[in-house]
Design a protein around this motif. Sequence first.
Motif: not given
Length: 159
Positions: A114-122
């Motif tokens: 899972r990843k959210k772009r440009r949110k530093q969430y991986v």
Amino acid sequence: MLNKRNSSSAVPAPLVDKQTIETVNKQLATRSEGRLFAVVQLAGKQFKITAGDIIVVEGYWPPENGDRLRLDKVLLAGSTDFSLIGRPLLAPGLVDVQATIIEKTLSHTRTHFRKKRRKQYVRINFYRTQQTMIRINSIDITRKLGESSPQESSEDRFF
């Protein structure tokens, strides 16, 4: 105009005639039906099987290695010349499917990413599901067609 489809005097045609049943019973008596196949429901999924097949059931399943099973939920059975189709299941005791648990293992490692772009969430998760390998020992039609089984004695079956 007379609509024959909705006419109450029209007698519905039988699904199978007696000659077809006799032909199938003759094949079963002489063991000339060939290699039988069946469609069984197992752990919420349907499998088309023949004798000697190995199937993999995903998820947790209680039987242990070496346990022998009799698969009861048979939806369809047949050979090269005929097919017996259940509504939704074939009559209990008509088809006998024997199986053996040969192995209980874990599946290959799967990745859930899972990843959210440009949110530093991986987030990366690795997981393995339980699997049960089953060998189909035999598929047999146990009685002649058109006969009632001892289990079907005047009781309605509800599924």
